[in-house]
Design a protein around this motif. Structure first.
Motif, short mmCIF file in Angstrom:
data_model
loop_
_atom_site.label_atom_id
_atom_site.label_comp_id
_atom_site.label_asym_id
_atom_site.label_seq_id
_atom_site.Cartn_x
_atom_site.Cartn_y
_atom_site.Cartn_z
N LYS C 55 8.66 -10.12 -8.46
CA LYS C 55 8.42 -8.72 -8.82
C LYS C 55 7.28 -8.12 -7.98
O LYS C 55 7.34 -6.96 -7.59
CB LYS C 55 8.11 -8.60 -10.32
N GLN C 56 6.24 -8.91 -7.71
CA GLN C 56 5.15 -8.42 -6.86
C GLN C 56 5.64 -8.20 -5.43
O GLN C 56 5.25 -7.22 -4.77
CB GLN C 56 3.97 -9.40 -6.86
N LEU C 57 6.49 -9.09 -4.93
CA LEU C 57 7.05 -8.90 -3.58
C LEU C 57 7.92 -7.64 -3.53
O LEU C 57 7.89 -6.88 -2.56
CB LEU C 57 7.86 -10.14 -3.16
N MET C 58 8.69 -7.44 -4.58
CA MET C 58 9.52 -6.22 -4.68
C MET C 58 8.62 -4.98 -4.72
O MET C 58 8.90 -3.97 -4.05
CB MET C 58 10.36 -6.31 -5.96
N ALA C 59 7.55 -5.06 -5.52
CA ALA C 59 6.61 -3.93 -5.62
C ALA C 59 5.95 -3.67 -4.27
O ALA C 59 5.73 -2.51 -3.89
CB ALA C 59 5.55 -4.24 -6.68
N LEU C 60 5.65 -4.71 -3.52
CA LEU C 60 5.08 -4.52 -2.18
C LEU C 60 6.09 -3.83 -1.27
O LEU C 60 5.74 -2.90 -0.52
CB LEU C 60 4.66 -5.87 -1.58
N GLY C 61 7.34 -4.26 -1.34
CA GLY C 61 8.38 -3.63 -0.53
C GLY C 61 8.50 -2.13 -0.81
O GLY C 61 8.58 -1.32 0.11
N ILE C 62 8.49 -1.76 -2.11
CA ILE C 62 8.57 -0.34 -2.46
C ILE C 62 7.30 0.39 -2.01
O ILE C 62 7.36 1.51 -1.51
CB ILE C 62 8.79 -0.16 -3.99
N ILE C 64 5.37 -0.28 0.55
CA ILE C 64 5.41 -0.08 2.01
C ILE C 64 6.35 1.07 2.34
O ILE C 64 6.05 1.94 3.14
CB ILE C 64 5.85 -1.37 2.73
N TYR C 65 7.52 1.05 1.70
CA TYR C 65 8.47 2.15 1.92
C TYR C 65 7.85 3.49 1.55
O TYR C 65 8.01 4.48 2.26
CB TYR C 65 9.74 1.90 1.11
N CYS C 71 -1.37 1.27 -3.26
CA CYS C 71 -0.33 0.38 -3.80
C CYS C 71 -0.06 -0.78 -2.85
O CYS C 71 0.18 -1.91 -3.30
CB CYS C 71 0.96 1.16 -4.06
N ILE C 72 -0.07 -0.52 -1.54
CA ILE C 72 0.15 -1.60 -0.58
C ILE C 72 -0.93 -2.67 -0.74
O ILE C 72 -0.64 -3.87 -0.81
CB ILE C 72 0.17 -1.06 0.88
N ILE C 73 -2.19 -2.23 -0.81
CA ILE C 73 -3.30 -3.18 -0.97
C ILE C 73 -3.20 -3.91 -2.31
O ILE C 73 -3.32 -5.13 -2.39
CB ILE C 73 -4.66 -2.43 -0.85
N TYR C 74 -2.95 -3.14 -3.36
CA TYR C 74 -2.92 -3.68 -4.71
C TYR C 74 -1.82 -4.75 -4.85
O TYR C 74 -2.05 -5.81 -5.45
CB TYR C 74 -2.67 -2.53 -5.69
N ALA E 96 2.01 14.42 -12.76
CA ALA E 96 2.45 13.84 -11.48
C ALA E 96 2.74 12.35 -11.63
O ALA E 96 3.67 11.82 -11.02
CB ALA E 96 1.40 14.07 -10.40
N ALA E 97 1.95 11.65 -12.46
CA ALA E 97 2.12 10.21 -12.64
C ALA E 97 3.43 9.88 -13.37
O ALA E 97 3.98 8.80 -13.18
CB ALA E 97 0.94 9.61 -13.39
N ALA E 98 3.92 10.82 -14.19
CA ALA E 98 5.21 10.60 -14.86
C ALA E 98 6.34 10.52 -13.84
O ALA E 98 7.39 9.93 -14.09
CB ALA E 98 5.49 11.72 -15.86
N PHE E 99 6.13 11.11 -12.67
CA PHE E 99 7.13 11.07 -11.59
C PHE E 99 6.77 10.03 -10.53
O PHE E 99 7.63 9.33 -10.04
CB PHE E 99 7.24 12.44 -10.90
N GLY E 100 5.49 9.96 -10.18
CA GLY E 100 5.10 9.14 -9.03
C GLY E 100 4.40 7.85 -9.38
O GLY E 100 3.91 7.14 -8.49
N GLY E 101 4.32 7.49 -10.67
CA GLY E 101 3.78 6.21 -11.10
C GLY E 101 2.43 5.88 -10.50
O GLY E 101 1.55 6.73 -10.38
N GLY E 102 2.29 4.62 -10.13
CA GLY E 102 1.01 4.11 -9.63
C GLY E 102 0.52 4.81 -8.38
O GLY E 102 -0.70 4.97 -8.19
N ALA E 103 1.42 5.24 -7.51
CA ALA E 103 1.01 5.92 -6.28
C ALA E 103 0.31 7.24 -6.62
O ALA E 103 -0.75 7.57 -6.07
CB ALA E 103 2.21 6.17 -5.38
N ALA E 104 0.88 7.99 -7.57
CA ALA E 104 0.27 9.24 -8.00
C ALA E 104 -1.05 8.97 -8.73
O ALA E 104 -2.05 9.65 -8.50
CB ALA E 104 1.23 10.01 -8.91
N MET E 105 -1.02 7.97 -9.60
CA MET E 105 -2.23 7.63 -10.35
C MET E 105 -3.38 7.27 -9.40
O MET E 105 -4.51 7.70 -9.61
CB MET E 105 -1.91 6.45 -11.28
N SER E 106 -3.08 6.49 -8.38
CA SER E 106 -4.16 6.04 -7.48
C SER E 106 -4.77 7.22 -6.72
O SER E 106 -5.99 7.26 -6.52
CB SER E 106 -3.65 4.96 -6.51
N GLN E 107 -3.94 8.17 -6.28
CA GLN E 107 -4.51 9.35 -5.62
C GLN E 107 -5.32 10.19 -6.61
O GLN E 107 -6.35 10.75 -6.27
CB GLN E 107 -3.39 10.23 -5.02
#
Lengths: 124, 124, 124, 124, 124, 124
Positions: C55-62, C64-65, C71-74, E96-107
């Motif tokens: 799941k972490q590898l999948m999360a890293l893939g998303i 990066i995309y 998120c990449i660092i995390y 924004a986090a409801a749509f963009g999850g962790g990426a939105a939260m981190s920003q």
């Protein structure tokens, strides 16, 4: 949505009509916003040091990358209207695929090619 | 577009056929580009320290996040072909939803689930 | 931003600290929203039929995309914490590149690799 | 997909039903994940210093920018349910268009307007 | 890039200056395009049935979702200039986090909060 | 990250070096994947019915829309290497802005312009 029962028109034409009618209705309520958007995009796409044809090919590349169906149809038509060859359109799909991978490729080989076919054979 | 009149096939099969036929036609005009793309993606998805199954699940997660309908269908099929269970696919939807929220969830609970059902019941 | 003057810490650590401190401050004002977000993502990433590592590898893939630096660092850290090998991380970069092309590749070969190096050598 | 043969319902209603049924089925397999997602989004959209109506308009703006069909339909309904006027919805389309250009505009003038019409005339 | 050596200014101010100077230079070469873009966005963000403040909050929500650093800074400033409270900004992060999850939260918890702090304490 | 202490080089050069070194290291571990990716992108960007220059301008337009810093720098350099004029690059920014609004504009007027300046004045 409500145009799917229209007969004698293919899918590309339905999309172009649906967009045109929707924009007309939206313009009644938001005339200044639509007018200023049209002015802006007119300046973006007009002939400059990059030709109108190459701007339409560039717009198609961005549309495929962004996966917006209306923009893909609209700018495939724009490419053909500016005299782009099928091969130029296929190469634009290729550039988009360098960025958008399989997602870009799938839009390019389905929607773009079908759109070319339908615009070149409007009676189908 | 032109396949919607096909009978005896469900929506997932239509999409897979439409993509296959479109790719075939595009390949006639752009053989080197398509061949090199296939080689590239073959290296991306082949068995490595991550199994082919987990790569397909990862690809499905990215597809759901990116909201590309063809990729979602293609990689849902890829997951099933590699022996992924329904629960593994549902968990991949969950990981995608941690990034893509409601947009990812909506694709997961509609398109992905319908695709599983149709691939498991090809006569429907 | 205000942490760039911190000495004795590398860039990965700065990002992780900046995120942790920012989240702490935000939580003071929005405790319920953050708590429910944490509960949600905990369910997304917990061990299931897909392992926590995959799941972490999948999360890293998303990540990066989607090109989100935090998120990449995390999730690079998450992969290492779950015992992923460098090769597994490199293969996840490859799967992301099948979707995100050069943009994914560039994040993978710079940020991800630097992050692995810095997390494995925390005194640098 | 399997609901397109349903009669007596318009396209907006089909999408809402398809999402509801899909979520119900997914919840049977992933109850904790769905429950925690619902809790999280409930905190995101509840009345606060920003009203529920303005949060729905904001959610619609993000949905249009992200081009997710289900979210656009869901939050157009959310705006109307919270008493938003058509003009407020049209202005939200405009804000989204400042970010998403023609792609946002095309979704706004087609899907959003058709959705308003169908929700206001449920028997069509 | 070339402004990082500027002293006596914080990071938010650097970004705002860099954008302003860049736009000035670009306008010398492309005056009509920039003018028509400004007219378009002026119509998007002006007071209407949705207030200027709520349009800025909506714009911030979309900026966070899209992860554009300049837009996040620009519209955080726009929110404060229109009198938005910190809590309103935090709630926009939540939507924004409801749509963009962790990426939105981190920003939201890093850039947005730091930007508020720097704009409220310009001498830091 | 670790190159920020390098002296005598500007920011554009740092990014190009960081990418080149990262790709070299990644290639040691994943030679086939990188080789097939290079082959694929070579076919995407090579001279065809669309010139190499116009393909680079198209690639820059997609890069700006997608907001990837490395790709923006890489393809701005690609445009200059193929003999594109500054005005052609500015027009590509304009086409991207028709799709990506303020986010595209902000990257175009800051990063792209600074990159042109630094590549034309390598000693700065």
């Amino acid at each position: 949505m409500e145009h799917q029962e229209m007969s004698g028109k293919n899918s590309t034409q339905h999309h172009l009509i649906r967009y045109k009618e929707g924009l007309g209705k939206y313009t009644e309520n938001m005339p200044e916003l639509v007018h200023s958007f049209s002015e802006f995009t007119r300046h973006c796409f007009k002939e400059g040091e990059i030709s109108e044809k190459n701007k339409q090919l560039m717009a198609l590349g961005i549309s495929i990358y962004s996966q917006d169906e209306y923009c893909i149809i609209y700018h495939t038509k724009g490419c053909l209207d500016q005299g782009a060859s099928e091969n130029e359109i296929f190469e634009a799909v290729g550039v988009a695929a360098a960025f958008g991978g399989g997602a870009a490729m799938s839009q390019g080989v389905t929607l773009v090619q079908e759109c070319i076919q339908e615009l070149n054979n409007p009676m189908h």
